[in-house]
Design an enzyme around this catalytic site. Structure first.
Site, short mmCIF file in Angstrom:
data_model
loop_
_atom_site.label_atom_id
_atom_site.label_comp_id
_atom_site.label_asym_id
_atom_site.label_seq_id
_atom_site.Cartn_x
_atom_site.Cartn_y
_atom_site.Cartn_z
N ASP A 1 -6.11 -7.23 28.08
CA ASP A 1 -4.92 -8.06 28.34
C ASP A 1 -4.46 -7.93 29.79
O ASP A 1 -4.08 -8.89 30.44
CB ASP A 1 -3.77 -7.68 27.42
N ASP B 1 -14.28 -18.36 33.92
CA ASP B 1 -14.42 -17.44 32.80
C ASP B 1 -14.59 -16.03 33.36
O ASP B 1 -15.35 -15.82 34.29
CB ASP B 1 -15.67 -17.85 31.99
N GLU C 1 -10.61 -15.78 27.50
CA GLU C 1 -10.71 -15.31 28.89
C GLU C 1 -10.99 -16.47 29.82
O GLU C 1 -11.41 -16.30 30.96
CB GLU C 1 -11.80 -14.22 29.00
N ASN D 1 -13.46 -5.60 26.77
CA ASN D 1 -12.55 -5.35 25.66
C ASN D 1 -13.10 -4.27 24.74
O ASN D 1 -12.37 -3.35 24.34
CB ASN D 1 -12.37 -6.64 24.83
#
Lengths: 453, 117
Positions: A342, A325, A368, A333
Site C-alpha cells: 500500500d 503498472d 497497481e 506484496n
C-alpha cells in the site's frame, strides 16, 4: 311689558295703572293677593307691582307664593312702600322682591323702575337663550363624549386583542415607528435575544440588530417600507447571525404610514446546518471520485475525465494517455506484506501528482495500475513526460527494494478515438514494455521516434 | 289747616294734566272716602282697632296719591294710634278727618263744576 298691579286701594291702583299704560305697558289690576295669584297663573305677566300692606296677604307673602309657583320664565317683582315708612326691605328681598317703588306715586321713579325691570328681564331672556344654547351644546358634547368613549373602549378591546395576537404569534416580529425606532417586540423574537423586552424596545433598529446586520442598504429598504413598499424574505446576515426578514408598512388614519411591522426569523442555525450539509455533500462528492488509499482521482473519475476530453478532442484538442503498472508488485506484496504494498502505491501516486503539470490528470486505474492524461501534447512531448515519470518513480526511496513501473502511451487519434480503443492502445503498449524487460516506456502503434525517445 | 286742601302739584303729576282724568279720580276719591269715613266712624265707636287701622291706612293711601295732604296726615295719625292700640285719639282724629275731607269735597266740587263750566 305685561304688568300686574296688585293694590287693594282703588284710587292708587287706578292712578298706577294709568301711569303704567302711559309708559307703553299693558296693565292688569288685582285688588288682593289671592286674585293676583290667579291672574299670575293665567296671564303670566312680565312684572308685578304690588302694594306692601294689604288685607289677607301682604306683598312679601305674595312674592314668596309667586316664586314658589315656579313659572317657566322669570317675573320681575316691585313692591310699593310708603315714603318714609320703615319697612323691612330685607324681608321683601328674601321673599323674592326685585325692587321697590315708593308711594305716593312718582311717575319718573316708576319709569326708571320699569326700565330696570325691562333690562333685567331682557338679560334674563338672553341668559335663558344662552343657557338653552349651552345646554344644547352640552348635550352635543355629552353625546360626542359617549361616542368617543365607546370608540376608545372598542380601540382598547381591539388594541388588547391585537396585542395578545401580536405577543403570541409563533412568528418573531417587531414594529417600528417612522424614525425606525423599535416600538414593540413579541415574545417569540424577544426569546431569540435572550434579553428582557425593556432592553429591546425604544431603540433604533440599527442599534438593536447591529450595523453589520442592518447595513445602510437595508436601512434604505426599511425606509421604502415607510413609503408604503413592503419587502419579503430578505436574507440579512452579518456572517455570524442570519435572519430572514420581511417588512410591511402600518397605516394610521387617512392611510398615512405610521411605521412598519417586520418578521425576523432567526435562521442562523438553519444556515449553519445548510453550510455543513453543503460541505458534507462536497466531501461526499469528492469521496466518490477519489481513491481512498492514494487520495488521487479513482477509476471512475478517470473515466469521466477521459470521456470529457474525448468530447473536447473532437473539437481539435490533442492529448495522450499513459497507462503504467508497478513492476513486480504482486511479488512485492507477497514478500513484504500488503501494508508495504500500500505504501508503494501511495508513494507512486504522490510522485505522479507531484510530477505532472497542472493541466495533466493522474488517477489510480485499479490494483497497481495507474493512468495519466497529458493534455495539449504531441507524441514527442508525451513520450518525454512519461519518461520523466518513469525516472521519478525509479528514484523513489523504498526500504525494501527499488520501485519501477512500466509505461504504455497512446495518442488520441483517428484509430484511438474512443475510450476503449485508446485505453486498449495504451494497454497494448504497456504489455510490450513489460515484455521488453519492464521499467520502460513503450509507445502505441509504430512510432519509432517516440519509442526511441 | 292750609287754604288749599289739595296739593295741586301732586294732583297734576298723577293726572298728567289730564283734567278729565283728574275730575274722575277726584270724584271717585270723594265717593269712596265718604264711605270709608262712615265705616271708620262705626269701627272706631265699636272699638274695632284692626278695622280702624286698616281703613285709616286705605284713606291715607288714596289721599296721598291725589295730594289730599291734610286728609292723609290726619288718617296717618289715626292709623298710627290704631297700630299702637291707642284708641283715645280716635274721636278727635275723626273730627279732624271729617273737617279735612269736607274741605277736599268743597274744593273738588268747585274745581269740577268750574272746569265743567
Amino acid at each position: 311689558m305685561k304688568i300686574l298691579i296688585v293694590e287693594d286701594e282703588q284710587i292708587s291702583a287706578k292712578v298706577l295703572a294709568r301711569a303704567v299704560v302711559a309708559l307703553g305697558h299693558e296693565s292688569i289690576v288685582a285688588s288682593d293677593g289671592l286674585e293676583a295669584l290667579e291672574v299670575f297663573a293665567k296671564q303670566q305677566p312680565d312684572a308685578i307691582i304690588t302694594d306692601w300692606m294689604m288685607p289677607n296677604m301682604d306683598g312679601p307673602e305674595l312674592c314668596r307664593r309667586v316664586r314658589a309657583a315656579g313659572a317657566s320664565r322669570y317675573t320681575y317683582i316691585i313692591i310699593l312702600t310708603a315714603r318714609g315708612a320703615r319697612s323691612d326691605k330685607h324681608e321683601a328681598i328674601s321673599a323674592g322682591a326685585d325692587d321697590f317703588l315708593s308711594k305716593p306715586l312718582d311717575k319718573e321713579e316708576l319709569q326708571s323702575r320699569l326700565k330696570v325691570a325691562e333690562r333685567i328681564l331682557e338679560m334674563q331672556v338672553n341668559l335663558e337663550e344662552k343657557n338653552a344654547a349651552l345646554e344644547r351644546q352640552q348635550a352635543l358634547l355629552t353625546e360626542k363624549n359617549r361616542l368617543l368613549e365607546r370608540s376608545q373602549r372598542n380601540a382598547e378591546v381591539a388594541g388588547s386583542r391585537f396585542s395578545q395576537l401580536f405577543q403570541n404569534l409563533p412568528v418573531p416580529c417587531f414594529t417600528f415607528d417612522s424614525n425606525l425606532i423599535v416600538f414593540e417586540i413579541n415574545e417569540k423574537l424577544c426569546s431569540s435575544f435572550k434579553k428582557p423586552i425593556a432592553d429591546l424596545i425604544q431603540r433604533e433598529i440599527t442599534d438593536l440588530f447591529g450595523k453589520e446586520l442592518v447595513t445602510e442598504e437595508r436601512v434604505k429598504e426599511l425606509k421604502n417600507v415607510l413609503q408604503g413598499t413592503p419587502f419579503l424574505e430578505q436574507d440579512w446576515n452579518d456572517g455570524e447571525r442570519y435572519y430572514l426578514v420581511s417588512a410591511y408598512p402600518l397605516f394610521g388614519h387617512d392611510r398615512v404610514v405610521t411605521g412598519g411591522i417586520a418578521t425576523a426569523y432567526d435562521v442562523t442555525e438553519l444556515r449553519k446546518m445548510q453550510a455543513e450539509l453543503r460541505g458534507a455533500n462536497e466531501a461526499l462528492a469528492a469521496m466518490a471520485v477519489t481513491d481512498g488509499l492514494t487520495q488521487i482521482p479513482n477509476h471512475r473519475a478517470f473515466q469521466d475525465r477521459l470521456s470529457t476530453l474525448i468530447g473536447e478532442a473532437m473539437r481539435g484538442r490533442s492529448f495522450a494517455l499513459a497507462m503504467l503498472d508497478v513492476d513486480h508488485f504482486k511479488q512485492f506484496n507477497d514478500s513484504f506484506g500488503h501494508q508495504a504494498g500500500d505504501e508503494v502505491l501511495m508513494s507512486v501516486a504522490r510522485t505522479l501528482k507531484e510530477n505532472t503539470r497542472r493541466v495533466d490528470f493522474a488517477a489510480r486505474y485499479g490494483g497497481e495500475e495507474f493512468a495519466v492524461i497529458f493534455l495539449d501534447v504531441d507524441a514527442a512531448r508525451a513520450a518525454r513526460l512519461a519518461e520523466k515519470l518513469r525516472r521519478k518513480i525509479s528514484e523513489i526511496e523504498n526500504p525494501y527494494r527499488p520501485i519501477t513501473a512500466s509505461f504504455g502511451v497512446a495518442m488520441y487519434g483517428p484509430t484511438t478515438a474512443t475510450e476503449q480503443s485508446l485505453i486498449k492502445a495504451a494497454d497494448d503498449a504497456l504489455y510490450r514494455a513489460k515484455d521488453a524487460g519492464r521499467n520502460r516506456v513503450e509507445f502505441a502503434g509504430d512510432d519509432p521516434a517516440a519509442s526511441a525517445a | 289747616m292750609s287754604s288749599v286742601p289739595i296739593d295741586i302739584e301732586q294732583l297734576s303729576h298723577i293726572s298728567g294734566d289730564d283734567s278729565e282724568f283728574e275730575s274722575e279720580i277726584l270724584l271717585e276719591f270723594c265717593e269712596l272716602t265718604a264711605d270709608l269715613i262712615s265705616d271708620l266712624q262705626r269701627a272706631a265707636s265699636e272699638g274695632d282697632i284692626q278695622t280702624t287701622y286698616s281703613l285709616a291706612h286705605t284713606i291715607k293711601g288714596s289721599a296721598r296719591t291725589i295730594g289730599a295732604v291734610h286728609v292723609a296726615d290726619v288718617a296717618e295719625v289715626i292709623e298710627a294710634g290704631a297700630r299702637s292700640g291707642d284708641a283715645s285719639q280716635f274721636q278727635q282724629g275723626l273730627a279732624q278727618l271729617i273737617a279735612a275731607f269736607r274741605d277736599v269735597e268743597a274744593f273738588v266740587h268747585e274745581r269740577c263744576t268750574s272746569d265743567a263750566a
